[in-house]
Design a protein around this motif. Sequence first.
Motif, PDB file in Angstrom:
ATOM      1  N   ILE A 304       0.840  -1.202   0.000  1.00  0.00           N
ATOM      2  CA  ILE A 304       0.000   0.000   0.000  1.00  0.00           C
ATOM      3  C   ILE A 304       0.873   1.249   0.000  1.00  0.00           C
ATOM      4  CG2 ILE A 304      -1.719   1.300   1.322  1.00  0.00           C
ATOM      5  CD1 ILE A 304      -2.699  -1.485   2.329  1.00  0.00           C
ATOM      6  N   ALA A 305       1.931   1.251   0.806  1.00  0.00           N
ATOM      7  CA  ALA A 305       2.812   2.408   0.881  1.00  0.00           C
ATOM      8  C   ALA A 305       3.448   2.730  -0.465  1.00  0.00           C
ATOM      9  CB  ALA A 305       3.894   2.170   1.931  1.00  0.00           C
ATOM     10  N   LEU A 306       3.700   1.711  -1.277  1.00  0.00           N
ATOM     11  CA  LEU A 306       4.382   1.901  -2.554  1.00  0.00           C
ATOM     12  C   LEU A 306       3.434   2.032  -3.737  1.00  0.00           C
ATOM     13  CD1 LEU A 306       7.429  -0.464  -2.017  1.00  0.00           C
ATOM     14  CD2 LEU A 306       7.398   2.030  -1.986  1.00  0.00           C
ATOM     15  N   GLY A 307       2.113   2.074  -3.464  1.00  0.00           N
ATOM     16  CA  GLY A 307       1.206   2.423  -4.549  1.00  0.00           C
ATOM     17  C   GLY A 307       0.035   1.518  -4.801  1.00  0.00           C
ATOM     18  N   ALA A 308      -0.081   0.387  -4.101  1.00  0.00           N
ATOM     19  CA  ALA A 308      -1.210  -0.520  -4.327  1.00  0.00           C
ATOM     20  C   ALA A 308      -2.415  -0.085  -3.503  1.00  0.00           C
ATOM     21  CB  ALA A 308      -0.829  -1.946  -3.959  1.00  0.00           C
ATOM     22  N   ASN A 309      -3.591  -0.342  -4.040  1.00  0.00           N
ATOM     23  CA  ASN A 309      -4.821  -0.138  -3.284  1.00  0.00           C
ATOM     24  C   ASN A 309      -5.149  -1.337  -2.407  1.00  0.00           C
ATOM     25  OD1 ASN A 309      -5.414   1.336  -6.200  1.00  0.00           O
ATOM     26  ND2 ASN A 309      -6.074   2.540  -4.436  1.00  0.00           N
ATOM     27  N   ALA A 310      -4.658  -2.513  -2.798  1.00  0.00           N
ATOM     28  CA  ALA A 310      -4.894  -3.735  -2.032  1.00  0.00           C
ATOM     29  C   ALA A 310      -3.891  -4.781  -2.496  1.00  0.00           C
ATOM     30  CB  ALA A 310      -6.322  -4.236  -2.217  1.00  0.00           C
ATOM     31  N   VAL A 342      -1.593  -4.365  13.523  1.00  0.00           N
ATOM     32  CA  VAL A 342      -0.449  -4.115  14.397  1.00  0.00           C
ATOM     33  C   VAL A 342       0.573  -3.223  13.693  1.00  0.00           C
ATOM     34  CG1 VAL A 342       1.522  -5.185  15.558  1.00  0.00           C
ATOM     35  CG2 VAL A 342      -0.766  -6.196  15.780  1.00  0.00           C
ATOM     36  N   ALA A 343       0.858  -3.538  12.421  1.00  0.00           N
ATOM     37  CA  ALA A 343       1.822  -2.732  11.662  1.00  0.00           C
ATOM     38  C   ALA A 343       1.357  -1.286  11.551  1.00  0.00           C
ATOM     39  CB  ALA A 343       2.026  -3.338  10.275  1.00  0.00           C
ATOM     40  N   MET A 344       0.078  -1.105  11.238  1.00  0.00           N
ATOM     41  CA  MET A 344      -0.456   0.254  11.120  1.00  0.00           C
ATOM     42  C   MET A 344      -0.361   0.999  12.443  1.00  0.00           C
ATOM     43  SD  MET A 344      -3.809  -0.532   8.722  1.00  0.00           S
ATOM     44  CE  MET A 344      -4.485   1.137   8.903  1.00  0.00           C
ATOM     45  N   ALA A 345      -0.763   0.325  13.531  1.00  0.00           N
ATOM     46  CA  ALA A 345      -0.750   0.980  14.837  1.00  0.00           C
ATOM     47  C   ALA A 345       0.664   1.398  15.231  1.00  0.00           C
ATOM     48  CB  ALA A 345      -1.355   0.050  15.880  1.00  0.00           C
ATOM     49  N   LEU A 346       1.641   0.495  15.050  1.00  0.00           N
ATOM     50  CA  LEU A 346       3.006   0.789  15.463  1.00  0.00           C
ATOM     51  C   LEU A 346       3.718   1.739  14.509  1.00  0.00           C
ATOM     52  CD1 LEU A 346       4.132  -2.719  16.747  1.00  0.00           C
ATOM     53  CD2 LEU A 346       3.433  -0.726  18.086  1.00  0.00           C
ATOM     54  N   ALA A 347       3.216   1.867  13.291  1.00  0.00           N
ATOM     55  CA  ALA A 347       3.790   2.821  12.338  1.00  0.00           C
ATOM     56  C   ALA A 347       3.154   4.204  12.469  1.00  0.00           C
ATOM     57  CB  ALA A 347       3.629   2.316  10.912  1.00  0.00           C
ATOM     58  N   GLY A 348       2.106   4.297  13.291  1.00  0.00           N
ATOM     59  CA  GLY A 348       1.451   5.577  13.493  1.00  0.00           C
ATOM     60  C   GLY A 348       0.464   5.949  12.403  1.00  0.00           C
ATOM     61  N   THR A 349      -0.054   4.945  11.683  1.00  0.00           N
ATOM     62  CA  THR A 349      -1.017   5.196  10.609  1.00  0.00           C
ATOM     63  C   THR A 349      -2.352   4.569  10.991  1.00  0.00           C
ATOM     64  OG1 THR A 349      -0.185   3.212   9.490  1.00  0.00           O
ATOM     65  CG2 THR A 349       0.706   5.323   8.771  1.00  0.00           C
ATOM     66  N   ALA A 350      -3.352   5.393  11.232  1.00  0.00           N
ATOM     67  CA  ALA A 350      -4.636   4.895  11.722  1.00  0.00           C
ATOM     68  C   ALA A 350      -5.520   4.345  10.614  1.00  0.00           C
ATOM     69  CB  ALA A 350      -5.377   6.001  12.469  1.00  0.00           C
ATOM     70  N   THR A 351      -5.346   4.820   9.392  1.00  0.00           N
ATOM     71  CA  THR A 351      -6.205   4.410   8.285  1.00  0.00           C
ATOM     72  C   THR A 351      -5.359   4.048   7.072  1.00  0.00           C
ATOM     73  OG1 THR A 351      -6.447   6.639   7.350  1.00  0.00           O
ATOM     74  CG2 THR A 351      -8.005   5.995   9.097  1.00  0.00           C
ATOM     75  N   ILE A 352      -5.977   3.351   6.137  1.00  0.00           N
ATOM     76  CA  ILE A 352      -5.278   2.961   4.912  1.00  0.00           C
ATOM     77  C   ILE A 352      -4.810   4.191   4.141  1.00  0.00           C
ATOM     78  CG2 ILE A 352      -5.524   1.764   2.707  1.00  0.00           C
ATOM     79  CD1 ILE A 352      -5.420  -0.070   5.182  1.00  0.00           C
ATOM     80  N   ASP A 353      -5.606   5.250   4.131  1.00  0.00           N
ATOM     81  CA  ASP A 353      -5.236   6.462   3.392  1.00  0.00           C
ATOM     82  C   ASP A 353      -3.980   7.126   3.944  1.00  0.00           C
ATOM     83  OD1 ASP A 353      -7.362   6.148   1.680  1.00  0.00           O
ATOM     84  OD2 ASP A 353      -8.688   7.526   2.762  1.00  0.00           O
ATOM     85  N   GLU A 354      -3.642   6.846   5.202  1.00  0.00           N
ATOM     86  CA  GLU A 354      -2.459   7.462   5.802  1.00  0.00           C
ATOM     87  C   GLU A 354      -1.176   6.718   5.455  1.00  0.00           C
ATOM     88  OE1 GLU A 354      -2.985   8.048  10.008  1.00  0.00           O
ATOM     89  OE2 GLU A 354      -5.007   8.852   9.739  1.00  0.00           O
ATOM     90  N   ILE A 355      -1.304   5.546   4.852  1.00  0.00           N
ATOM     91  CA  ILE A 355      -0.111   4.776   4.463  1.00  0.00           C
ATOM     92  C   ILE A 355       0.373   5.263   3.101  1.00  0.00           C
ATOM     93  CG2 ILE A 355       0.820   2.482   4.032  1.00  0.00           C
ATOM     94  CD1 ILE A 355      -1.507   1.328   5.639  1.00  0.00           C
ATOM     95  N   GLY A 356       1.602   5.711   3.026  1.00  0.00           N
ATOM     96  CA  GLY A 356       2.138   6.223   1.766  1.00  0.00           C
ATOM     97  C   GLY A 356       3.638   6.091   1.708  1.00  0.00           C
ATOM     98  N   PRO A 357       4.271   6.672   0.682  1.00  0.00           N
ATOM     99  CA  PRO A 357       5.726   6.554   0.502  1.00  0.00           C
ATOM    100  C   PRO A 357       6.526   7.020   1.702  1.00  0.00           C
ATOM    101  CG  PRO A 357       4.691   7.418  -1.481  1.00  0.00           C
ATOM    102  CD  PRO A 357       3.617   7.385  -0.439  1.00  0.00           C
ATOM    103  N   ALA A 358       6.000   7.977   2.462  1.00  0.00           N
ATOM    104  CA  ALA A 358       6.732   8.480   3.624  1.00  0.00           C
ATOM    105  C   ALA A 358       6.881   7.420   4.703  1.00  0.00           C
ATOM    106  CB  ALA A 358       6.037   9.715   4.192  1.00  0.00           C
ATOM    107  N   CYS A 359       6.122   6.325   4.606  1.00  0.00           N
ATOM    108  CA  CYS A 359       6.206   5.236   5.586  1.00  0.00           C
ATOM    109  C   CYS A 359       7.321   4.259   5.290  1.00  0.00           C
ATOM    110  CB  CYS A 359       4.880   4.470   5.625  1.00  0.00           C
ATOM    111  SG  CYS A 359       3.453   5.463   6.132  1.00  0.00           S
TER     112      CYS A 359
END
Length: 364
Positions: A304-310, A342-359
């Motif tokens: 998702i961080a590198l560009g996939a929707n799923a 777990v990955a989202m919580a520990l990376a500080g991203t609460a939603t899918i939309d918050e996951i991006g290249p900066a992660c």
Amino acid sequence: MTTSIIPSDALCVADYQRLAKEVLPHSIYEYIYGGGGDEFTLKQNRTALDAIQLWPRVLNDVTHGTTATSILGESWRSPIMLAPVAFQRIAHEEGEIATAQAASALEVGMMVSTLASHTLEHIAEKLTSPRWFQLYWQLDRSFNLELIQRAEVAGYTALVVTVDSAIHGIRNRAQRAKFALPDNVAAVNLVNRPALPSSTFTPDQSIVFQGMMSEAPTWEDITWLIKQTSLPVLIKGILHPADAVKAKSIGAKGIITSNHGGRTLDCVPSAIEVLPLIRQSVGDDFTILMDGGIQRGTDIFKAIALGANAALIGRPQIYALAVAGAAGVAHMLRILREELEVAMALAGTATIDEIGPACIYKSR
């Protein structure tokens, strides 16, 4: 013999692969596991994912967190979908029916293969989660239309056309294991397919180029197919940005970036490696799914961080199916969703939309 009991030592997706090797006949396991040629691409799918590092942020409030997302207007519980895998009855007597039941229980979408060992209608009856039909192009255009119309009537909501495996790759592992499809397993959705015309070859012709590849679709065929259905059409098996742009230009609603699990052409890049280039080529508003080597929730996060929707899950569904039937597939999917949470919580991203290249961490 498979059971519905989840083994106590099945704690991650890789455990299901290990356990499946113990319960499946050797030739069937080798067929499922194996890749094309020397399996460089099969290995690279995992190696490339392992090389990517996450770059977490701390002290963000994620108590409102969710893995929910939207794909082509459909609401998904998580950005996870089961990839189309053929002949699932080789792993479990209930095959795709058990897989569909598990997908529904975990609210995970399922792509049903043309080469399923149950009819696409029967599988659809068991699916309450998103259901997409995967089409292998058939030489007779009218038979393609028949398959598409059956999918429409059965309630499938998208059509996925696989284009990277018009012919089988060189699968030496399966050949060495002497794999053959069991007598009680067949491509039941193709029983009424018109017979292929007989072919003869001159000494200067090739059974590959003038023979098998004469049945392969072209861009013209896919353009025609898109015009025949009201379903959104996605093209599966794209690795090159130029092909992604072409798919978008002819009216495809999305693509699946994939090398077919390393099972067709060997020595090609992994989907995760080319994903950022493909995303850049088609823009942010075009649907991209990705598969190849996904075994952890962190892998889904990376995609998702590198560009996939799923992300699509291929072999793991068959390993879990072989070990514990529908219960195994459901457990495997729950593991992945919880690992993603777990990955989202520990990376500080609460939603899918918050996951991006900066992660993603990139060394300077």
